[in-house]
Design a protein around this motif. Structure first.
Motif, PDB file in Angstrom:
ATOM      1  N   ARG A 122      -5.448   3.236  -1.387  1.00  0.00           N
ATOM      2  CA  ARG A 122      -5.443   2.149  -0.248  1.00  0.00           C
ATOM      3  C   ARG A 122      -4.385   0.920  -0.927  1.00  0.00           C
ATOM      4  O   ARG A 122      -3.482   0.753  -0.118  1.00  0.00           O
ATOM      5  CB  ARG A 122      -6.576   1.538   0.152  1.00  0.00           C
ATOM      6  N   ASP A 123      -4.614   0.627  -2.032  1.00  0.00           N
ATOM      7  CA  ASP A 123      -3.860  -0.524  -2.749  1.00  0.00           C
ATOM      8  C   ASP A 123      -2.388  -0.029  -2.936  1.00  0.00           C
ATOM      9  O   ASP A 123      -1.568  -0.746  -2.546  1.00  0.00           O
ATOM     10  CB  ASP A 123      -4.397  -1.058  -4.102  1.00  0.00           C
ATOM     11  N   LEU A 125      -0.847   2.119  -1.284  1.00  0.00           N
ATOM     12  CA  LEU A 125      -0.273   2.525   0.304  1.00  0.00           C
ATOM     13  C   LEU A 125       0.239   0.958   0.538  1.00  0.00           C
ATOM     14  O   LEU A 125       1.445   0.790   1.000  1.00  0.00           O
ATOM     15  CB  LEU A 125      -1.127   3.141   1.157  1.00  0.00           C
ATOM     16  N   ASN A 126      -0.560   0.242   0.612  1.00  0.00           N
ATOM     17  CA  ASN A 126      -0.566  -1.152   1.266  1.00  0.00           C
ATOM     18  C   ASN A 126       0.545  -1.952   0.283  1.00  0.00           C
ATOM     19  O   ASN A 126       1.392  -2.905   0.976  1.00  0.00           O
ATOM     20  CB  ASN A 126      -1.759  -2.091   1.197  1.00  0.00           C
ATOM     21  N   SER A 127       0.907  -1.650  -1.073  1.00  0.00           N
ATOM     22  CA  SER A 127       1.606  -2.504  -1.844  1.00  0.00           C
ATOM     23  C   SER A 127       3.048  -1.864  -1.305  1.00  0.00           C
ATOM     24  O   SER A 127       4.130  -2.685  -1.839  1.00  0.00           O
ATOM     25  CB  SER A 127       1.501  -2.228  -3.411  1.00  0.00           C
ATOM     26  N   THR A 132       6.903   4.243   2.541  1.00  0.00           N
ATOM     27  CA  THR A 132       6.120   4.241   3.810  1.00  0.00           C
ATOM     28  C   THR A 132       5.826   5.774   4.102  1.00  0.00           C
ATOM     29  O   THR A 132       6.394   6.797   4.158  1.00  0.00           O
ATOM     30  CB  THR A 132       7.032   3.777   5.019  1.00  0.00           C
ATOM     31  N   TRP A 178      -8.210   4.584   7.386  1.00  0.00           N
ATOM     32  CA  TRP A 178      -8.301   3.437   6.751  1.00  0.00           C
ATOM     33  C   TRP A 178      -7.007   3.414   5.839  1.00  0.00           C
ATOM     34  O   TRP A 178      -6.192   2.356   5.755  1.00  0.00           O
ATOM     35  CB  TRP A 178      -9.431   3.445   5.732  1.00  0.00           C
ATOM     36  N   TRP A 179      -6.509   4.322   5.086  1.00  0.00           N
ATOM     37  CA  TRP A 179      -5.328   4.496   4.405  1.00  0.00           C
ATOM     38  C   TRP A 179      -4.059   4.146   5.213  1.00  0.00           C
ATOM     39  O   TRP A 179      -3.065   3.593   4.930  1.00  0.00           O
ATOM     40  CB  TRP A 179      -5.159   5.776   3.684  1.00  0.00           C
ATOM     41  N   GLY A 181      -3.766   2.985   8.103  1.00  0.00           N
ATOM     42  CA  GLY A 181      -3.813   1.661   8.969  1.00  0.00           C
ATOM     43  C   GLY A 181      -3.621   1.978  10.295  1.00  0.00           C
ATOM     44  O   GLY A 181      -3.086   0.934  11.085  1.00  0.00           O
TER      45      GLY A 181
END
Length: 205
Positions: A122-123, A125-127, A132, A178-179, A181
């Motif tokens: 998750r971190d 992917l968000n970073s 993308t 969740w991953w 979004g």
């Protein structure tokens, strides 16, 4: 699992108001592990009325989750359900209808989100460190020990668990949402019993 953690690990956030179970021996065993005594009940409606909890944690057999979640929502109590929320589409619709009429909220526990690897994914992917994501594929192969466990208990009957795509893969669907979004526009699934039961050599008598 829930009762002990609420009582021993998070006393500053929550107070365990009562235990309710149709099996008095199991409930007594749980109560004996708690740091302080709590009222016990065999009747859910009686528990709601007498203990008057702010919320209810539902950790019963999967196919019975909807019954207790709906009863809690109808009583204006927050409902926190162990995954999966329910096992049929009708149960899901009934829960949504009850939630729409209730002042209380309904949540589902998906503890797989809190695994170290899942949080790191998750971190990442968000970073934006890996760009993308345009496509995500999630595969899991249940090993003999973990997979066999499900087919030697009540989960093995689809009427109880909805099958492994609901009981087990609900974790995976949650992590994917969740991953990414986001939530899927449509979902399809297929499966069959290829190894356990009458299809495999390890069926118990």
């Amino acid at each position: 699992m829930f009762a002990r953690s609420l009582s021993a690990d998070f006393p500053e956030h929550a107070e365990l108001a009562a235990l309710c179970d149709v099996n008095p021996l199991r409930m007594a065993a749980v109560a004996a592990e708690l740091p302080a005594p709590v009222p016990t009940f065999n009747d859910f409606q009686e528990m709601l009325q007498q203990a008057d909890p702010d919320g209810v944690v539902v950790a019963t057999k999967d196919c019975t989750h909807a019954e207790y979640v709906i009863a809690a929502l109808n009583a204006g109590k927050r409902a926190i359900s162990e995954k999966p929320l329910c096992t049929t589409a009708k149960q899901c619709r009934d829960i949504l209808a009850a939630a729409a009429q209730s002042s209380a909220t309904c949540r589902v526990t998906h503890n797989a989100r809190y695994g170290a690897a899942d949080a790191i994914i998750r971190d990442l992917l968000n970073s934006g460190r890996i760009g993308t994501p345009l496509f995500i594929q999630f595969d899991e192969t249940l090993d003999r020990c973990h997979g066999a466990d499900y087919f030697r208990r009540w989960h093995r009957h689809k009427a109880n668990s909805g099958g492994l795509l609901i009981h087990k893969a609900s974790h995976h669907f949650d992590c994917l949402n969740w991953w990414a979004g986001s939530k899927p526009a449509w979902v399809s699934a297929q499966g069959r019993l290829r190894f356990y039961g009458a299809n495999g050599p390890f069926r118990h008598t």
